[in-house]
Write a protein that holds these residues in place. Structure first.
Motif, PDB file in Angstrom:
ATOM      1  N   GLN A  85       5.922  87.695  65.562  1.00 31.05           N
ATOM      2  CA  GLN A  85       6.383  87.693  66.947  1.00 31.05           C
ATOM      3  C   GLN A  85       7.586  86.773  67.120  1.00 31.05           C
ATOM      4  N   THR A  98      -2.703  90.927  68.895  1.00 30.58           N
ATOM      5  CA  THR A  98      -2.237  90.161  67.742  1.00 30.58           C
ATOM      6  C   THR A  98      -3.379  89.917  66.767  1.00 30.58           C
ATOM      7  N   ASP A 101       4.543  92.485  65.268  1.00 35.87           N
ATOM      8  CA  ASP A 101       3.906  91.826  66.406  1.00 35.87           C
ATOM      9  C   ASP A 101       4.945  91.604  67.505  1.00 35.87           C
ATOM     10  N   GLU A 102       4.880  92.396  68.559  1.00 36.74           N
ATOM     11  CA  GLU A 102       5.832  92.305  69.671  1.00 36.74           C
ATOM     12  C   GLU A 102       7.250  92.158  69.120  1.00 36.74           C
TER      13      GLU A 102
HETATM   14 MG   LIG Z   1       0.161  88.570  70.814  1.00 40.63          MG
END
Ligand SMILES: [Mg+2]
Ligand SMILES: Nc1ncnc2c1ncn2[C@@H]1O[C@H](COP(=O)(O)OP(=O)(O)O)[C@@H](O)[C@H]1O
Lengths: 282, 373
Positions: free
Chosen positions: B90, B51, B166-167
């Motif tokens: 995320q 991240t 992000d994810e």
């Molecule tokens: Mg992360």
């Protein structure tokens, strides 16, 4: 954990008892008195609406109500305008918990001083030869001293000062719940500082602003010592009317003015609560 | 999987960036280059610095050392709102007080585009993520998968040069995740936008990406196409993190053409030469379970006898645990109807094609780790 019925009532009993004794009973006495009559320095225990009629037919009553609302609106607006940036700075600029706690204590410190002492402090600061006027003249901002005492501005300044902590903390606590990635998302989508503030931070912290407004508005509406000592008789608000009637033993008139004050507060609370319910959750 | 992504040269260059948070070094001198139009993934366990690397590219963090260039332009301290990137966060970070439409329109409003154009582009973006007709909904009225799509549309509507994710799928359940993997891949191919995705799920990285960078503890261990990092992991960490691996420690005995013989306990195993191995050196042979053959392996140049210790059936595969002297091996054999099943305790011949096994250094970190394409 679930608390059972009897235990719950047991736990609540002391608080409920105190409320009954010192709030509900006096309010009841008040309510009853408003239906009595005051003539020739005596309370006449007849049942009549005459005192209400007198209050609502006297133009002076509306001046007092108007003054009270005006004071509450001005003080509430000013307090929020000053408090919001403070809460925002506390939220965004102060990272260390220790420093935060110290600043919080500092912000609350005015409340540790008695209202009378604090008001006399303002008398000294705001007088014609007081610190504020001396500094403004030294800085050549003004030539003749401003009249800041025994009028509206003095009362407004003093009330705003004392209500600041009550406004800062609800706003600060709502800001703490704001998801900071929302601000990052706004920046990511091209928003600068100002757009991020007006489109994201401000709308999402409005519940805190409205809560602060509710507190300030009701406190201003019922403020008594400050208008009494700094108003110099020129700031005639409802609590003063209640007080003056009461010391003249005119309980019926005091009761009517007091009930009007109560109704105004309840209306304000309901209006602002309705606003809160319409706001987006954080 | 499309390894033949259109190459437009270096789109994102990450040059030796280091990022510290107090005493924690989140990213250690990481360098890599992402090509234009590529689907690139950063893969690694939680806390490895993925991240942070992505946030440095997006301008949300500034590297303590090193720099990032996008489209050949060094970014310096350019803030996120002035970078040609958009991020899918995320936890999505959708604006709760706006409708779907206003969320997607936000970036265009910031550009002060005419209302007409905003309306049209938001409509297109919602269609792209297959969400037409829900423009008026509140965010809280959407399912997790729908919110995911809105977050994608909100970023893509701005037509960024580089999309950072992000994810992006971590909040979805498995079935939806697999579906969205395909969809992300489709979007990326249709738009030709450079995607940089971060994930801790090796399966996801291998399935979606043109190239993958494998990270651990702030270090980028290896960058390569999914098949390349699977077939030729550079070190133990990469071998273990991506798929299952048999890692056999041993000492180099000698080389023979393209292969190396390594003595591990009483057994000699063979692997493809790496070039850096030396005779007498302790190193590790890495071989994937499905490359191990059992039973009919006797004719392989690299066969030995082992005993079946255990087996488990997983539908398409039968997984055996074998013991060959001190060496323990996991083997995965496709399950075919009627194929012979070996029993626990049975002696079998096992082996593999030496070219299917690779050498990695025995210690966890590879010498000269740091990567590069
Ligand atoms: Mg992360
Ligand atoms: N803002 C921050 N402050 C302090 N430490 C951080 C911060 N952001 C990340 N870290 C630390 O840096 C390391 C890498 O974090 P991160 O990049 O979020 O990892 P990943 O995304 O791979 O899970 C972790 O040890 C994390 O605790």
């Amino acid at each position: 954990m679930r608390i059972q019925g009897t235990l719950l009532w047991g736990l609540l009993a002391p608080a409920l008892g105190l409320m009954a004794l010192f709030y509900v009973v006096p309010l009841g006495v008040y309510f009853l008195n408003s239906f009595h009559l005051f003539r020739d320095g005596r309370i006449i225990p007849v049942w009549t609406l005459a005192t209400y009629v007198e209050f609502f037919t006297d133009p002076f009553s509306y001046r007092i109500i108007g003054r009270s609302l005006q004071l509450a609106v001005i003080v509430t607006s000013l307090t929020i305008l000053v408090a919001y940036p403070v809460a925002y700075a506390l939220h965004t600029r102060v990272a260390r918990p220790g420093v935060r706690a110290a600043l919080a204590l500092l912000l609350f410190s005015p409340l540790m001083v008695s209202v009378v002492v604090r008001t006399y402090g303002w008398l000294i600061l705001l007088a014609n030869q007081g610190l504020v006027n001396t500094l403004l003249r030294a800085a050549r901002v003004i030539e003749t001293p401003l009249t800041l005492l025994f009028n509206m501005p003095g009362v407004v300044i003093s009330l705003t000062h004392i209500f600041l902590p009550f406004a800062i903390f609800p706003m600060y606590s709502v800001m703490g719940k704001l998801d900071l990635t929302l601000k990052e998302a706004a920046r990511d989508l091209g928003a600068g500082w100002w757009d991020t503030f007006t489109h994201i931070t401000l709308p999402l912290t409005m519940p805190g602003v409205v809560a602060a407004a509710l507190i300030c508005f009701t406190l201003s509406l019922s403020a008594f010592v400050t208008p009494q000592l700094l108003g110099g008789g020129r700031v005639q608000v409802l609590p003063l009317a209640v007080y003056n009637s009461t010391v003249e033993i005119n309980w019926p008139a005091g009761a009517v003015a007091g009930l009007v004050l109560l109704v105004l507060s309840i209306l304000a609370v309901r209006a602002l609560n309705a606003v809160i319910r319409r706001l987006p959750g954080v | 999987m499309a390894p033949d992504a259109p190459s437009r040269g270096a789109e994102v260059e990450v040059r030796a960036i280091t990022k510290r948070f107090g005493a924690v070094v989140a990213v250690r001198s990481v360098s890599f280059v992402i090509r234009g139009g590529e689907f690139f993934s950063l893969l690694g366990p939680s806390g490895c610095g993925k991240t942070t690397t992505l946030r440095v590219i997006g301008g949300f963090e500034h590297a303590d050392e090193g720099e990032v260039a996008i489209g050949g332009t060094p970014m310096g301290r350019t803030p996120p709102n002035r970078r040609p990137t958009n991020m899918v966060f995320q936890r999505l970070a959708l604006f709760p007080h706006y409708t779907v439409f206003e969320n997607v329109a936000f970036g265009l409003r910031m550009k002060r585009l005419p209302e007409e154009e905003i309306r049209q582009r938001v409509g297109e973006a919602l269609e792209l993520v297959q969400m037409p007709g829900l423009a008026g909904r509140k965010i809280s009225e959407l399912s997790g998968g729908q919110q995911q799509r809105v977050a994608l549309a909100r970023a893509l509507v701005n037509r960024p040069r580089v999309l950072l994710l992000d994810e992006p799928l971590s909040s979805l359940d498995l079935k939806l995740r697999l579906q969205m993997q395909e969809e992300l891949k489709r979007l990326q191919r249709e738009l030709g936008t450079t995607f940089v995705s971060v994930t801790h799920d090796p399966g996801e990285a291998l399935a979606m990406s043109d190239r993958v960078g494998v990270m651990d503890s702030g270090i980028l261990h290896q960058v390569g196409a999914p098949m390349e990092i699977y077939e030729r992991p550079r070190n133990r960490f990469v071998a273990n993190f991506i798929g299952d691996a048999n890692l056999i420690d041993g000492v180099v005995q000698g080389t023979d053409g393209d292969t190396v013989a390594v003595r591990a306990g009483g057994v000699v195993v063979r692997a493809r030469r790496a070039g850096w191995e030396q005779i007498g050196q302790t190193l590790t042979v890495c071989v994937r379970p499905e490359r191990i053959q059992i039973g009919a392996a006797a004719d392989l140049p690299n066969a030995f006898r082992g005993r079946v210790e255990d087996w488990a059936f997983s539908g398409s595969m039968v997984k055996y645990r074998l013991a060959a002297g001190p060496v323990r091996l996991h083997a995965a054999v496709p399950y075919l109807n009627g194929a012979p099943l070996f029993q626990v305790g049975e002696e079998v011949a096992a082996g593999w094609d030496p070219m299917q096994a690779v050498l990695v250094p025995t210690e966890a970190a590879a010498p000269g780790a740091g990567g590069g394409p």
